[in-house]
Design a protein around this motif. Structure first.
Motif, PDB file in Angstrom:
ATOM      1  N   THR A  95       1.852 -20.474  -4.663  1.00  0.00           N
ATOM      2  CA  THR A  95       2.150 -19.359  -5.560  1.00  0.00           C
ATOM      3  C   THR A  95       0.913 -18.533  -5.882  1.00  0.00           C
ATOM      4  N   ARG A  96      -0.235 -19.206  -6.010  1.00  0.00           N
ATOM      5  CA  ARG A  96      -1.439 -18.449  -6.371  1.00  0.00           C
ATOM      6  C   ARG A  96      -1.778 -17.403  -5.317  1.00  0.00           C
ATOM      7  N   ASN A  97      -1.439 -17.682  -4.068  1.00  0.00           N
ATOM      8  CA  ASN A  97      -1.700 -16.691  -3.029  1.00  0.00           C
ATOM      9  C   ASN A  97      -0.733 -15.512  -3.136  1.00  0.00           C
ATOM     10  N   MET A  98       0.456 -15.805  -3.661  1.00  0.00           N
ATOM     11  CA  MET A  98       1.406 -14.737  -3.927  1.00  0.00           C
ATOM     12  C   MET A  98       0.868 -13.858  -5.058  1.00  0.00           C
ATOM     13  N   VAL A  99       0.289 -14.494  -6.074  1.00  0.00           N
ATOM     14  CA  VAL A  99      -0.282 -13.735  -7.193  1.00  0.00           C
ATOM     15  C   VAL A  99      -1.429 -12.861  -6.689  1.00  0.00           C
ATOM     16  N   THR A 100      -2.253 -13.422  -5.815  1.00  0.00           N
ATOM     17  CA  THR A 100      -3.330 -12.641  -5.201  1.00  0.00           C
ATOM     18  C   THR A 100      -2.775 -11.377  -4.542  1.00  0.00           C
ATOM     19  N   GLY A 101      -1.725 -11.545  -3.749  1.00  0.00           N
ATOM     20  CA  GLY A 101      -1.159 -10.409  -3.022  1.00  0.00           C
ATOM     21  C   GLY A 101      -0.547  -9.366  -3.945  1.00  0.00           C
ATOM     22  N   CYS A 102       0.044  -9.814  -5.052  1.00  0.00           N
ATOM     23  CA  CYS A 102       0.727  -8.882  -5.953  1.00  0.00           C
ATOM     24  C   CYS A 102      -0.214  -8.174  -6.927  1.00  0.00           C
ATOM     25  N   SER A 103      -1.403  -8.731  -7.147  1.00  0.00           N
ATOM     26  CA  SER A 103      -2.242  -8.182  -8.222  1.00  0.00           C
ATOM     27  C   SER A 103      -2.636  -6.734  -7.961  1.00  0.00           C
ATOM     28  N   THR A 104      -2.722  -6.348  -6.703  1.00  0.00           N
ATOM     29  CA  THR A 104      -3.130  -4.971  -6.414  1.00  0.00           C
ATOM     30  C   THR A 104      -1.967  -4.115  -5.900  1.00  0.00           C
ATOM     31  N   MET A 317      -1.684 -13.851 -21.462  1.00  0.00           N
ATOM     32  CA  MET A 317      -0.842 -14.686 -20.612  1.00  0.00           C
ATOM     33  C   MET A 317      -1.730 -15.122 -19.457  1.00  0.00           C
ATOM     34  N   VAL A 318      -1.679 -16.396 -19.116  1.00  0.00           N
ATOM     35  CA  VAL A 318      -2.446 -16.837 -17.957  1.00  0.00           C
ATOM     36  C   VAL A 318      -1.549 -17.552 -16.963  1.00  0.00           C
ATOM     37  N   CYS A 319      -1.914 -17.387 -15.715  1.00  0.00           N
ATOM     38  CA  CYS A 319      -1.235 -18.085 -14.636  1.00  0.00           C
ATOM     39  C   CYS A 319      -2.248 -19.081 -14.088  1.00  0.00           C
ATOM     40  N   ALA A 409      -7.701 -19.336 -12.953  1.00  0.00           N
ATOM     41  CA  ALA A 409      -6.623 -18.661 -13.670  1.00  0.00           C
ATOM     42  C   ALA A 409      -6.711 -17.159 -13.527  1.00  0.00           C
ATOM     43  N   ALA A 410      -5.532 -16.539 -13.545  1.00  0.00           N
ATOM     44  CA  ALA A 410      -5.430 -15.086 -13.632  1.00  0.00           C
ATOM     45  C   ALA A 410      -4.936 -14.786 -15.035  1.00  0.00           C
ATOM     46  N   GLY A 411      -5.569 -13.847 -15.716  1.00  0.00           N
ATOM     47  CA  GLY A 411      -5.195 -13.572 -17.096  1.00  0.00           C
ATOM     48  C   GLY A 411      -4.821 -12.126 -17.324  1.00  0.00           C
ATOM     49  N   MET A 412      -3.819 -11.937 -18.189  1.00  0.00           N
ATOM     50  CA  MET A 412      -3.378 -10.600 -18.558  1.00  0.00           C
ATOM     51  C   MET A 412      -3.418 -10.488 -20.075  1.00  0.00           C
ATOM     52  N   ILE A 413      -4.217  -9.555 -20.565  1.00  0.00           N
ATOM     53  CA  ILE A 413      -4.486  -9.477 -21.995  1.00  0.00           C
ATOM     54  C   ILE A 413      -3.309  -8.849 -22.743  1.00  0.00           C
TER      55      ILE A 413
END
Ligand SMILES: Nc1nc2c(ncn2[C@@H]2O[C@H](COP(=O)(O)OP(=O)(O)OP(=O)(O)O)[C@@H](O)[C@H]2O)c(=O)[nH]1
Ligand SMILES: [Mg+2]
Lengths: 418, 301
Positions: A95-104, A317-319, A409-413
């Motif tokens: 899933t983390r690689n999916m998050v990488t792809g979606c972040s941009t 929120m953190v993933c 972690a990826a974080g969204m403030i």
């Protein structure tokens, strides 16, 4: 030409890689030698047809297992737009690689297998895409060939997804019935689904309106690097290099520099091609100020009446992305936010989100791999931030494990903590 | 004002951001420069990133010794013109020092040996970040690689265990002896490179444009006659008009037949081509299906 970045999402084997292969193939975005190579591989493996997923599943382990493990980036263009595709893995472990792809990404394609309907992983990915604020979501109901091109199946999935998505923050949601394998409604309109009146996928990708997705209001310029030439010709030159992270800056603008709070005026905005009249995201420029003030990497330049929030206590929120460790209260990490780094401690863990029901689980001691939750962080130095909803650049951060140096972690403030 | 950037400006801005980030966060970066078109574009962008200052790092050429003379002359002119510092890491020296053993036979190439020379040089100079001009559209293993690609103390890439890379927040943390390969041009395609060369008037070695050359056919490619390569019995030399789409070791970089002698003509040809640049010109990629992945695992560019 305009550039659109999009990512695939959805459960294992729902056909993401096949769809990308089909899109590239039918839009002539692949080359003869690439095609020959995957034809050869498919033949050698005894596949009945050329496996278009091999166009993006390029690693040895991926080809052996027939799954995607990490993001593959692919590029193609039509006369209307240029596209950067991130084909992401559906497997939960990655899933983390999916998050990488979606972040941009500007747009996410969520695939759903028409036979199975919406499964947990489709929900998880759609939720992550909305959390990452990918502005446009397209649900591709795939493998329509296996359900006899049945309209009722498509409509049922559409209704179910719509119902669930009302709980999410999705501004633009589109549904397209496709067969990635056979190419229906990918580049060309399907002859098998006369009942579908919308455009094929590529047409949608070419036309979706993205210009308004950017923030042109809040001027934000995180200082990245101080340029001091130390050469005869430019002896007194001192410029602040960085990438615009929102809004517009112009020469003559009054600005304030954080954390010092000193004000000054923009004297010039330089680039190697000469000075510019305006800078906006994502331009990489060098700002010169009228006054000599002490500014270094990690400082933030903004307008005096429109400043980012600043503080050492943030809600986010953190993933969580680490297999080895969990996120626990009082744990300490390095935080990277814009061009600033500091240390951060987990002050509080409020809840974990159940991605299926969006239920908030308040009694959890820790966040494990691929789990998403809300935390309060305390940082050793103030950060200058906006809510992620308002600005993806100044609202995002990563946490780095200080012993392994990996990104955990990826974080969204969400805002400053009260 | 519509606040739109062209795709080339966006790609340039992204590359500048990455290059500045590395300069700010690493102690000893260096930029790999081969004289090939991608490294010429990367160096051009690096010059723009720090203007009016010079890039705060040296450039390094991993010299296989199997060069086209024009390319070495071009490299030296470029260094003089831009006033940057050049380090040469020599494969010949690695051979002389017994670090690697030269391949033999008519198909011998120094391509794979470069990895040892590169890793030795990184260690010798203590480089902690190394810029490469590789693009994700070049090859299927490269399509998977991060912009910041972590290398362990053996220089190895582990494709199954890459760090997540989110937004434009790059994690360059590493221990002593480890390093990061950085690819600022990850998202550029061959066509983007040529369009950029045109708009920015980036200088390239002349062999990128059509010229007459003595060549022979091998494995479906046109190889140039050089002192480093032996012809097989059934191979015949002939002279024709060619250009190069990539520049690597002279023994395994093929030329393509072409009459495109200006940037505009090359762009037209690139836009119309149906074969990737590596498929057309690189013998080294034909070793096996996972040739590039295996070489990258060992520490290749
Ligand atoms: N019949 C049919 N089969 C399809 C279709 N799309 C994909 N498939 C098949 O479904 C299987 C999985 O496809 P992939 O494209 O690898 O799936 P994926 O979503 O990329 O999988 P991961 O990346 O591992 O999550 C393959 O055998 C495909 O040939 C379709 O439209 N119809
Ligand atoms: Mg896949």
């Amino acid at each position: 030409m305009e550039l659109l970045r999009f990512a695939t999402a959805g459960s294992v084997d729902d056909g993401k890689s096949t769809l990308i292969g089909r899109l590239l193939y039918d839009s002539k975005g692949i080359f003869e030698d690439q095609l020959e190579s995957i034809e050869r591989t498919s033949r050698d493996r005894g596949d009945e047809y050329t496996n278009l997923a091999l166009l993006t599943d390029g690693l040895r382990a991926e080809r052996e297992q027939g799954i995607t493990i990490d993001v593959a980036y692919r590029y193609f263009a039509t006369p209307k737009r240029k596209f950067i595709i991130a084909d992401t893995p559906g497997h939960i472990q990655y899933t983390r690689n999916m998050v990488t792809g979606c972040s941009t990404a500007d747009l996410a394609l969520v695939l759903v297998d028409a036979r199975n309907g919406i499964v947990e992983q489709s929900r998880r990915h759609a939720f992550i895409a909305s959390l990452l604020r990918v502005p446009h979501l397209v649900v591709c109901v795939n493998k329509m060939d296996l359900v006899d091109w049945d309209q009722a199946t498509f409509e049922a999935i559409k209704e179910e997804f719509r119902g669930w998505a009302t709980k999410l923050d999705i501004t633009d949601l589109t549904f397209i019935p496709i067969s990635a394998l056979q190419g229906d409604n990918v580049v060309h309109r399907s002859a098998n689904m006369g009942w579908y009146e919308g455009p094929p996928l590529l047409h949608h990708l070419e036309e979706v309106f993205i210009a308004s997705d950017r923030n042109l209001i809040d001027a934000r310029f995180p200082v990245q690097y101080v340029i001091r030439p130390m050469s005869g010709d430019h002896h007194d030159y001192r410029g602040y290099a960085g990438t615009m992270a929102g809004g517009v800056l112009k020469p003559g603008d009054e600005v304030v520099v954080l954390p010092s709070g000193f004000s000054s005026t923009i004297e010039a905005i330089d680039t190697a091609d000469g000075p510019v009249d305006e800078a906006f995201a994502p331009m990489a420029v060098t700002v010169r100020l009228a006054d000599e003030i002490d500014i270094s990497r990690g400082d933030m330049i903004s307008r005096p009446h429109n400043r980012p929030q600043s503080g050492q206590d943030i809600e986010a929120m953190v993933c969580w992305m680490s297999e080895q460790t969990q996120l626990t209260p009082r744990a300490k990490y390095t935080i990277k936010h814009t061009t600033r780094s500091a240390r951060a401690m987990v002050q509080g863990m409020h809840y974990r989100l159940d991605v299926n029901t969006l239920h908030r689980d308040h009694d959890v001691p820790a966040l494990g791999l691929n789990e998403i939750g809300r935390v309060t962080l305390r940082t050793t130095a103030p950060l200058f931030f906006d809510d992620y909803r308002r600005n993806r650049d100044t609202g995002s951060f990563i946490l780095i494990d200080e012993t392994t140096n990996t990104t955990v972690a990826a974080g969204m403030i969400l805002g400053a903590s009260q | 004002m519509d606040y739109e950037l062209s795709h080339l400006k966006m790609l340039e801005a992204e590359a500048i951001h990455i290059i500045r980030e590395v300069a700010a966060e690493f102690e000893r970066p260096c930029l790999l420069f081969s004289g090939g078109k991608d490294s010429c574009v990367m160096l051009h962008v690096a010059m723009k990133a720090f203007w009016p200052a010079k890039p705060p790092f040296p450039i390094m050429h991993v010299d296989t010794g199997h060069n086209f003379d024009e390319v070495i002359a071009f490299r030296d002119q470029t260094v003089d013109r831009l006033g940057v510092r050049l380090i040469v890491a020599s494969v010949q020296e690695s051979i002389d020092a017994g670090r690697v053993v030269e391949e033999t036979g008519p198909r011998a190439s120094r391509n794979r040996l470069q990895t040892v020379t590169l890793l030795d040089a990184i260690e010798e100079h203590g480089f902690d970040a190394v810029f490469g001009g590789a693009r994700r559209d070049e090859e299927k293993a490269r399509a998977k690689e991060r912009v910041y690609s972590f290398r362990d103390e053996f220089g190895q890439w582990d494709p199954k265990n890459q760090r997540p890379e989110l937004w434009s927040l790059y994690n360059g943390r590493h221990r002593k002896g480890e390093h990061i390969r950085v690819f600022p041009l990850s998202n550029w395609t061959e066509l983007d490179i040529w369009q950029y060369i045109e708009t920015e008037q980036v200088l390239l070695p002349h062999i990128y444009y059509a010229h007459e050359r003595e060549v022979f056919r091998r494995d479906g490619m046109l190889l140039a006659l050089t002192p480093f390569i032996e012809l097989l019995d059934d191979e015949e030399l002939f002279t024709t008009t060619v250009r190069f789409r990539t520049i690597g070791d002279a023994t395994c970089t093929g030329a393509v037949e072409s009459s495109a002698s200006t940037i505009e003509q090359v762009i037209a040809e690139t836009a119309a081509t149906r074969i990737t640049e590596r498929g057309a010109t690189r013998a080294d990629d034909r070793i096996s299906e996972a040739g590039m992945e295996d070489r990258k695992r060992e520490g290749y560019f």
